[in-house]
Design a protein around this motif. Sequence first.
Motif, PDB file in Angstrom:
ATOM      1  N   ARG A 113       0.697  -1.091  -0.142  1.00 12.71           N
ATOM      2  CA  ARG A 113      -0.011  -0.008   0.020  1.00 12.71           C
ATOM      3  C   ARG A 113       0.884   1.418  -0.033  1.00 12.71           C
ATOM      4  O   ARG A 113       0.282   2.223  -0.390  1.00 12.71           O
ATOM      5  CB  ARG A 113      -0.891   0.098   1.394  1.00 12.71           C
ATOM      6  CG  ARG A 113      -2.048  -1.224   1.267  1.00 12.71           C
ATOM      7  CD  ARG A 113      -2.519  -1.278   2.526  1.00 12.71           C
ATOM      8  NE  ARG A 113      -1.415  -1.762   3.807  1.00 12.71           N
ATOM      9  CZ  ARG A 113      -1.843  -1.828   4.975  1.00 12.71           C
ATOM     10  NH1 ARG A 113      -3.165  -1.882   5.506  1.00 12.71           N
ATOM     11  NH2 ARG A 113      -0.870  -1.957   5.810  1.00 12.71           N
ATOM     12  N   THR A 114       2.116   1.180   0.461  1.00 10.07           N
ATOM     13  CA  THR A 114       2.902   2.264   0.659  1.00 10.07           C
ATOM     14  C   THR A 114       4.189   2.318   0.198  1.00 10.07           C
ATOM     15  O   THR A 114       4.891   3.467   0.203  1.00 10.07           O
ATOM     16  CB  THR A 114       3.090   2.716   2.072  1.00 10.07           C
ATOM     17  OG1 THR A 114       3.751   1.709   2.694  1.00 10.07           O
ATOM     18  CG2 THR A 114       1.769   2.770   2.932  1.00 10.07           C
ATOM     19  N   SER A 115       4.653   1.146  -0.213  1.00  9.56           N
ATOM     20  CA  SER A 115       6.092   1.236  -0.645  1.00  9.56           C
ATOM     21  C   SER A 115       6.501   1.731  -2.114  1.00  9.56           C
ATOM     22  O   SER A 115       7.511   2.129  -2.376  1.00  9.56           O
ATOM     23  CB  SER A 115       6.490  -0.258  -0.831  1.00  9.56           C
ATOM     24  OG  SER A 115       5.846  -0.978  -1.770  1.00  9.56           O
ATOM     25  N   ALA A 116       5.593   2.277  -2.837  1.00 13.22           N
ATOM     26  CA  ALA A 116       5.370   2.685  -4.125  1.00 13.22           C
ATOM     27  C   ALA A 116       6.253   1.823  -5.089  1.00 13.22           C
ATOM     28  O   ALA A 116       6.970   2.166  -6.056  1.00 13.22           O
ATOM     29  CB  ALA A 116       6.112   4.050  -4.199  1.00 13.22           C
ATOM     30  N   GLN A 117       6.096   0.448  -4.794  1.00 14.52           N
ATOM     31  CA  GLN A 117       7.014  -0.834  -5.626  1.00 14.52           C
ATOM     32  C   GLN A 117       5.812  -1.213  -6.717  1.00 14.52           C
ATOM     33  O   GLN A 117       6.158  -1.825  -7.724  1.00 14.52           O
ATOM     34  CB  GLN A 117       7.571  -1.595  -4.845  1.00 14.52           C
ATOM     35  CG  GLN A 117       8.814  -1.036  -3.986  1.00 14.52           C
ATOM     36  CD  GLN A 117       9.168  -2.261  -3.156  1.00 14.52           C
ATOM     37  OE1 GLN A 117       8.856  -3.322  -2.964  1.00 14.52           O
ATOM     38  NE2 GLN A 117      10.389  -1.810  -2.327  1.00 14.52           N
ATOM     39  N   ARG A 200       5.416 -14.867 -12.619  1.00 13.74           N
ATOM     40  CA  ARG A 200       4.949 -15.888 -11.754  1.00 13.74           C
ATOM     41  C   ARG A 200       4.913 -15.956 -10.133  1.00 13.74           C
ATOM     42  O   ARG A 200       4.199 -16.151  -9.442  1.00 13.74           O
ATOM     43  CB  ARG A 200       5.612 -17.135 -12.333  1.00 13.74           C
ATOM     44  CG  ARG A 200       5.103 -17.601 -13.738  1.00 13.74           C
ATOM     45  CD  ARG A 200       6.026 -18.943 -14.106  1.00 13.74           C
ATOM     46  NE  ARG A 200       5.961 -19.340 -15.292  1.00 13.74           N
ATOM     47  CZ  ARG A 200       6.989 -19.091 -16.230  1.00 13.74           C
ATOM     48  NH1 ARG A 200       8.036 -18.859 -15.662  1.00 13.74           N
ATOM     49  NH2 ARG A 200       6.706 -19.469 -17.668  1.00 13.74           N
ATOM     50  N   GLU A 201       6.363 -15.513  -9.995  1.00 16.01           N
ATOM     51  CA  GLU A 201       6.587 -15.494  -8.555  1.00 16.01           C
ATOM     52  C   GLU A 201       5.710 -14.487  -7.709  1.00 16.01           C
ATOM     53  O   GLU A 201       5.109 -14.552  -6.678  1.00 16.01           O
ATOM     54  CB  GLU A 201       8.197 -15.170  -8.369  1.00 16.01           C
ATOM     55  CG  GLU A 201       9.008 -16.277  -8.615  1.00 16.01           C
ATOM     56  CD  GLU A 201      10.261 -16.213  -8.287  1.00 16.01           C
ATOM     57  OE1 GLU A 201      10.846 -15.501  -7.260  1.00 16.01           O
ATOM     58  OE2 GLU A 201      11.203 -16.852  -8.802  1.00 16.01           O
ATOM     59  N   TRP A 232      11.313 -17.180   1.302  1.00 16.37           N
ATOM     60  CA  TRP A 232      11.121 -17.263  -0.161  1.00 16.37           C
ATOM     61  C   TRP A 232      10.713 -15.890  -0.678  1.00 16.37           C
ATOM     62  O   TRP A 232      11.252 -15.492  -1.604  1.00 16.37           O
ATOM     63  CB  TRP A 232       9.957 -18.294  -0.358  1.00 16.37           C
ATOM     64  CG  TRP A 232       9.841 -18.487  -2.029  1.00 16.37           C
ATOM     65  CD1 TRP A 232      10.232 -19.272  -2.716  1.00 16.37           C
ATOM     66  CD2 TRP A 232       8.930 -17.533  -2.557  1.00 16.37           C
ATOM     67  NE1 TRP A 232       9.615 -19.187  -3.939  1.00 16.37           N
ATOM     68  CE2 TRP A 232       8.804 -18.292  -3.968  1.00 16.37           C
ATOM     69  CE3 TRP A 232       7.801 -16.862  -2.348  1.00 16.37           C
ATOM     70  CZ2 TRP A 232       7.946 -17.587  -4.792  1.00 16.37           C
ATOM     71  CZ3 TRP A 232       7.000 -16.232  -3.265  1.00 16.37           C
ATOM     72  CH2 TRP A 232       7.100 -16.696  -4.628  1.00 16.37           C
ATOM     73  N   GLU A 233       9.888 -15.398  -0.071  1.00 16.34           N
ATOM     74  CA  GLU A 233       9.453 -13.782  -0.322  1.00 16.34           C
ATOM     75  C   GLU A 233      10.387 -12.704  -0.140  1.00 16.34           C
ATOM     76  O   GLU A 233      10.597 -12.079  -1.324  1.00 16.34           O
ATOM     77  CB  GLU A 233       8.165 -13.444   0.525  1.00 16.34           C
ATOM     78  CG  GLU A 233       7.688 -12.008   0.499  1.00 16.34           C
ATOM     79  CD  GLU A 233       7.606 -11.452  -0.887  1.00 16.34           C
ATOM     80  OE1 GLU A 233       7.715 -10.149  -1.115  1.00 16.34           O
ATOM     81  OE2 GLU A 233       6.920 -12.426  -1.904  1.00 16.34           O
ATOM     82  N   ARG A 234      11.138 -12.831   0.894  1.00 16.75           N
ATOM     83  CA  ARG A 234      12.513 -12.052   0.836  1.00 16.75           C
ATOM     84  C   ARG A 234      13.383 -12.100  -0.233  1.00 16.75           C
ATOM     85  O   ARG A 234      13.794 -11.193  -0.776  1.00 16.75           O
ATOM     86  CB  ARG A 234      13.211 -12.270   2.350  1.00 16.75           C
ATOM     87  CG  ARG A 234      14.248 -11.135   2.494  1.00 16.75           C
ATOM     88  CD  ARG A 234      14.709 -11.200   3.892  1.00 16.75           C
ATOM     89  NE  ARG A 234      13.508 -11.402   5.135  1.00 16.75           N
ATOM     90  CZ  ARG A 234      13.166 -10.400   5.375  1.00 16.75           C
ATOM     91  NH1 ARG A 234      13.267  -8.965   5.127  1.00 16.75           N
ATOM     92  NH2 ARG A 234      12.399 -10.395   6.413  1.00 16.75           N
ATOM     93  N   ALA A 237      11.529 -10.704  -3.550  1.00 15.29           N
ATOM     94  CA  ALA A 237      11.731  -9.308  -3.508  1.00 15.29           C
ATOM     95  C   ALA A 237      13.170  -8.717  -3.934  1.00 15.29           C
ATOM     96  O   ALA A 237      13.312  -7.799  -4.502  1.00 15.29           O
ATOM     97  CB  ALA A 237      11.219  -8.649  -2.254  1.00 15.29           C
ATOM     98  N   ALA A 238      14.079  -9.281  -3.403  1.00 19.23           N
ATOM     99  CA  ALA A 238      15.533  -8.786  -3.541  1.00 19.23           C
ATOM    100  C   ALA A 238      15.813  -9.271  -5.086  1.00 19.23           C
ATOM    101  O   ALA A 238      16.361  -8.630  -5.461  1.00 19.23           O
ATOM    102  CB  ALA A 238      16.689  -9.694  -2.747  1.00 19.23           C
ATOM    103  N   THR A 239      15.292 -10.342  -5.550  1.00 15.59           N
ATOM    104  CA  THR A 239      15.775 -10.755  -6.832  1.00 15.59           C
ATOM    105  C   THR A 239      15.101  -9.658  -7.952  1.00 15.59           C
ATOM    106  O   THR A 239      15.723  -9.366  -8.856  1.00 15.59           O
ATOM    107  CB  THR A 239      15.417 -12.240  -7.182  1.00 15.59           C
ATOM    108  OG1 THR A 239      16.000 -13.030  -6.165  1.00 15.59           O
ATOM    109  CG2 THR A 239      15.655 -12.781  -8.670  1.00 15.59           C
ATOM    110  N   GLU A 240      13.810  -9.484  -7.458  1.00 10.71           N
ATOM    111  CA  GLU A 240      13.024  -8.765  -8.376  1.00 10.71           C
ATOM    112  C   GLU A 240      13.582  -7.128  -8.266  1.00 10.71           C
ATOM    113  O   GLU A 240      13.877  -6.522  -9.545  1.00 10.71           O
ATOM    114  CB  GLU A 240      11.624  -8.354  -7.682  1.00 10.71           C
ATOM    115  CG  GLU A 240      10.751  -7.495  -8.469  1.00 10.71           C
ATOM    116  CD  GLU A 240       9.335  -7.209  -7.767  1.00 10.71           C
ATOM    117  OE1 GLU A 240       8.505  -7.999  -8.283  1.00 10.71           O
ATOM    118  OE2 GLU A 240       9.331  -6.799  -6.600  1.00 10.71           O
TER     119      GLU A 240
END
Length: 617
Positions: A113-117, A200-201, A232-234, A237-240
């Motif tokens: 909601r707030t990260s602007a990502q 996908r991820e 997995w999510e961390r 997000a870092a790969t993205e």
Amino acid sequence: MAALTFLFVVSLLCALTLWKRLTSKSKIPKGLKPLPGPKGYPVVGSVPDVPEKNSFVKFAEWGKEFGPIYNTNLAGSNHVWILSDDIARDLLAKKGAIYSDRPHIPALISDNRTSAQYLPLLSKNDGWTRQRKFANVIMRESENALFHRYPETEAKRMLVELLDDPSRYNHALESFISRVTCRLAWGHSEASDELKQRARELLIGVSPTGALGNKLPFLMSLPDWLVPAKAWERRRAATERKFFEIMQGEVESDLKEKKAPKSWMRTFLENRSKFGFQYELEGAYAVGMHGIAGALTIAAPMQTFCLAMCHYPQYLPMLHEELDRVCGDRLPRAEDRPNLPFLRAIIRECLRWRPPVPTGIPHYLTQDDEYNGYFIPKGTTMHPLEWAIARDPQLFPDPEAFNPLRWVQPEYPTYKEPLTQYPTIINITQFGYGRRVCQGMTVADEDLLIGIGSIAWLFNIDRLPGDVSTPPTEPAVVTDPEVVENLTLGLNEKASLSSEELNAGMEEPKSPTKEDILISKYSYPGTYPASAVKKTETPKPVEEKKVVKIDPTLDFTTLLIAKPLPFQFSLTPRNTERAQKARTVFQEGVERGDYKGSREFWGADQGKNSPLGWGKV
């Protein structure tokens, strides 16, 4: 000991969550009443009653019982389901000031909601405003430039891949969309496989039935070592983030060397100060999110097209006739759009018949509201249920049938003129409501026109011999010659539908399908209001077992974007001359340097066991 500690923490968090839900309920103002809905169970609400596969069908079924707007409690969260386009517009568009936020997605490390990502998932804040303005600029520039002919370029590669290995049609269609999107985003197609994986991820991360953190949000407050899903999510997000950073850097280098193709990233880099982005990689995310948003969603209707042509084959000869008349021995191109109304009808019907996001993208209510005497509390997640909205029997007669004629014959309520412009997918409900309308709809429109048009120009699509599965209904079709001739009045010849086209491949007309026949024979799908269903059952012996048939066209993925699962069918060239033509124009592009292979970003095995790389999907 560790197991006991884990159980204690889980129990404590569950208790805290339950206490918060019980103490934060809004009181219903005097004179209003709560929305109807299923009663549910203590703590978990209606979660046990919602199937993981095709949950949208269950939500539509509840609509028959509780009406076009109803409430469900899902594990303590309030969810309202809207099954009417009129109600969705009344709330999500006309009251957009309070209905335009997005709900929190617990499984994401950075707050959506707030990260602007994540522009499509942002709350209505300054970041959302900045990136919306940027999106308006890049979409307008792309549309004015006919999307730099990228869809037409990549369609040639897609056709050759389908000729070489038709069994991998899913890969070819998704690669087509991903390559076009990569070119639009960064000017090159080589990152298409990586973009598909990023999509996908992220789709797993945002889907209610995807990441574990969305099913059990309290897990995201525990350490990574205790919750593999959080770790997995961390990593995702870092790969993205690194991927977006790499892609921005490459366009910066291309600009310095004066060799950067047209792209959204180039537009950003040449006008950095204009958009007012607030952090180092906001521009990279603004571009990257548009790439991810289109990478898989636009491929789903193309896969639906293949599915529909197998089960409703009478429409493919009609499409062939139109493409042959307008395009002849060349592939479709952007300028053909006004002269291809039946192709546009096919595309429009694919999106209606099997909407890519059948549950709709949810909105979030920021203050208490009321609608027609019903109270809707602040903090409610609002779902415009596209599966049901696209099945209003008053607007879409025989809604379960795939019937593109509903868009090009005046007898149907959805018919609209001129056929040089309509039907169109621009501004349809599947792209959202109010201030949250998808800004990439023109990209989807162009990709589908060129992609589906090119496939139909080259191929026949047939069910395999021995496949006896049938869809739930046959569409009611009009074959009256006088009706057909009326379609050409006031239209230029190319933009009209010939009588041969409308009758090609058609059988003798059948009686209209009745709702009670559909419901009695099939467990899927249907959103007819209860008042429209008249059940007439014939008594059967008690010992006779009822055989429940499953609609073979509803084998879909379980994530937020519902696409048909791969199936086997026959994809063969219409003739050898066209097949050779497709190979020739592709080879000419190869010689010009138009096509390069995909590249890997993370080393061996796509970064397996490394800090960055592909996660399990």
